[in-house]
Design a protein around this motif. Structure first.
Motif, mmCIF file in Angstrom:
data_model
loop_
_atom_site.group_PDB
_atom_site.id
_atom_site.type_symbol
_atom_site.label_atom_id
_atom_site.label_comp_id
_atom_site.label_asym_id
_atom_site.label_seq_id
_atom_site.Cartn_x
_atom_site.Cartn_y
_atom_site.Cartn_z
ATOM 1 N N LYS A 33 0.834 -1.199 0.000
ATOM 2 C CA LYS A 33 0.000 0.000 0.000
ATOM 3 C C LYS A 33 0.870 1.250 0.000
ATOM 4 N N ARG A 34 1.933 1.222 0.793
ATOM 5 C CA ARG A 34 2.842 2.373 0.828
ATOM 6 C C ARG A 34 3.555 2.548 -0.515
ATOM 7 N N VAL A 35 3.929 1.424 -1.156
ATOM 8 C CA VAL A 35 4.581 1.493 -2.465
ATOM 9 C C VAL A 35 3.623 2.082 -3.498
ATOM 10 N N LEU A 36 2.387 1.608 -3.495
ATOM 11 C CA LEU A 36 1.398 2.123 -4.445
ATOM 12 C C LEU A 36 1.139 3.607 -4.220
ATOM 13 N N ARG A 37 1.110 4.014 -2.958
ATOM 14 C CA ARG A 37 0.896 5.426 -2.652
ATOM 15 C C ARG A 37 2.067 6.271 -3.176
ATOM 16 N N GLY A 38 3.287 5.766 -3.003
ATOM 17 C CA GLY A 38 4.451 6.477 -3.510
ATOM 18 C C GLY A 38 4.454 6.566 -5.025
ATOM 19 N N GLN A 39 4.059 5.469 -5.683
ATOM 20 C CA GLN A 39 3.987 5.496 -7.140
ATOM 21 C C GLN A 39 2.947 6.502 -7.628
ATOM 22 N N ALA A 40 1.826 6.567 -6.914
ATOM 23 C CA ALA A 40 0.783 7.525 -7.302
ATOM 24 C C ALA A 40 1.268 8.958 -7.133
ATOM 25 N N TYR A 41 1.975 9.228 -6.044
ATOM 26 C CA TYR A 41 2.530 10.567 -5.857
ATOM 27 C C TYR A 41 3.519 10.910 -6.966
ATOM 28 N N TYR A 42 4.333 9.940 -7.330
ATOM 29 C CA TYR A 42 5.341 10.185 -8.358
ATOM 30 C C TYR A 42 4.681 10.511 -9.701
ATOM 31 N N GLN A 43 3.604 9.767 -10.034
ATOM 32 C CA GLN A 43 2.908 10.028 -11.290
ATOM 33 C C GLN A 43 2.266 11.415 -11.288
ATOM 34 N N MET A 44 1.806 11.863 -10.143
ATOM 35 C CA MET A 44 1.172 13.177 -10.050
ATOM 36 C C MET A 44 2.209 14.307 -10.108
ATOM 37 N N MET A 45 3.338 14.128 -9.444
ATOM 38 C CA MET A 45 4.309 15.191 -9.282
ATOM 39 C C MET A 45 5.388 15.199 -10.358
ATOM 40 N N GLY A 46 5.617 14.042 -10.971
ATOM 41 C CA GLY A 46 6.643 13.965 -12.007
ATOM 42 C C GLY A 46 8.032 14.247 -11.435
ATOM 43 N N LYS A 47 8.783 15.100 -12.094
ATOM 44 C CA LYS A 47 10.149 15.397 -11.670
ATOM 45 C C LYS A 47 10.191 16.152 -10.331
#
Length: 365
Positions: free
Chosen positions: A348-362
């Motif tokens: 769940k924490r990994v998925l949350r981090g991936q979602a943040y990364y997709q939203m924020m990009g660089k």
């Protein structure tokens, strides 16, 4: 959705009021019947009786509201379903008595955390329970004592004569001073509670005066004034008895009125943990085993869809999704219908981090 939630909440409040009024009315009827038409009712205890009726009604009101919440009701219903199952009774005959011992009567789960906390909880729990078991029957006129000359008491229960015992022997002393013993037990537990709340920074910073401290202060005042009544009658020749008695009654009434709305309400909630224990055990076993007429067959539990880590029982996951749906929340992750609850905490924490990364990009790093 919001209007539906408001309607449901309004309906639960109406149901809670109805239950509270019924319970209070039933208690009044039992007081009248148990005291033989109020002939055995002591008018001097009217303040205790009125406060007790209000307290019981308020307890019923709050408990009904608590049970009516979607998560609580789902697991409460599942617990009773498992409890009333003949198959579960055969397989888990000793589970309920063990749970009553470990979760309620002995509270051994606290002993594993700290011996001092266990002594505190045991002293307060049994002090309160013993006090109520003595006080309520006396207040309602269900229990009374009459003198059998020259030196014996007879116990009357619901108007029926029962045992006769000498006033000055061991049994008579224990019965006559039952409230004193429970008060002494409470003083021990409350002293530890106050010491912890003054010295442990975590409790000191998070405690609330009205919710956490006031019930303890009132309970301590009840113990001191109750012991003072005994001291007045035995050693002080009755001095200050009227003032102490009035003070004691006021403090007891305040504590009873606060009981449904303070920290001690968890005493009423705690037995529900027995149903949770049965629910968890039964569903975990169902996931591990399916039994036919002859032999068990292992079938495994639910698995995390990302890493394969074992999850709680599949029934638990399904009920959790149902609760989330009842609350109007949606944790669906994709078009395949995968839910956040199908993953272990790490994933769940990994998925949350991936979602943040997709939203924020660089800008994520």
């Amino acid at each position: 959705m919001e209007n539906n939630m408001k309607q449901e909440n309004g309906g639960r409040h109406v149901s809670a009021w109805v239950v509270a009024l019924i319970v209070a009315a039933l208690l009044i009827v039992l007081i009248v019947l148990g005291s033989r038409g109020l002939r055995d009712f002591d008018a001097a205890l009217i303040g205790y009786a009125v406060a007790s009726v209000f307290m019981i009604g308020a307890m019923a009101y709050r408990y009904t509201l608590w049970i009516g919440r979607p998560p609580t009701w789902r697991y409460f219903k599942a617990g009773w379903t498992n409890f009333l199952s003949l198959r579960n009774f055969r397989r888990y005959t000793l589970l309920i008595p063990q749970a009553w011992w470990t979760d309620i009567f002995a509270q051994t789960f606290i002993l594993r955390r700290s011996l001092l906390r266990w002594i505190m909880h045991m002293s307060i729990f049994w002090g309160v329970i013993l006090s109520l078991l003595i006080t309520f029957p006396l207040t309602f006129g269900w229990l009374r004592f009459t003198l059998v000359p020259p030196d014996h008491y007879q116990v009357w229960v619901f108007g029926f004569p029962t045992i006769i015992f000498p006033i000055l022997n061991g049994i008579g002393f224990m019965i006559y001073h039952g409230l004193d013993f429970s008060a002494a037990l409470l003083v021990i537990g409350l002293s530890i509670a106050f010491w912890r709340r003054l010295n442990e920074m975590g409790l000191f910073m998070t405690q609330r005066f009205g919710f956490d401290l006031m019930p303890l202060i009132l309970l301590f005042a009840i113990c001191i004034t109750g012991l003072a009544l005994t001291a007045s009658s035995l050693w002080w020749g009755g001095q200050f008895y009227w003032f102490i008695s009035l003070t004691h009654q006021v403090v007891v009434v305040l504590w009873l009125l606060m009981l449904p709305f303070g920290k001690f309400f968890h005493i009423i909630q705690r037995p529900a943990s027995i149903g949770v224990t049965l629910y968890q055990t039964v569903n975990q076993d169902v996931d591990h085993y399916t039994r036919d007429a002859d032999s068990p067959q292992a079938i495994g539990t639910g698995r995390c869809k990302r890493c394969g880590h074992e999850l709680p029982s599949e029934q638990f996951i399904a009920d959790l999704k149902g609760v989330i749906n009842d609350l109007g929340q949606d944790y669906t992750l994709n078009k395949n219908g995968d839910s956040l609850h199908d993953y272990c905490p790490t994933c769940k924490r990994v998925l949350r981090g991936q979602a943040y990364y997709q939203m924020m990009g660089k800008h994520f790093l």
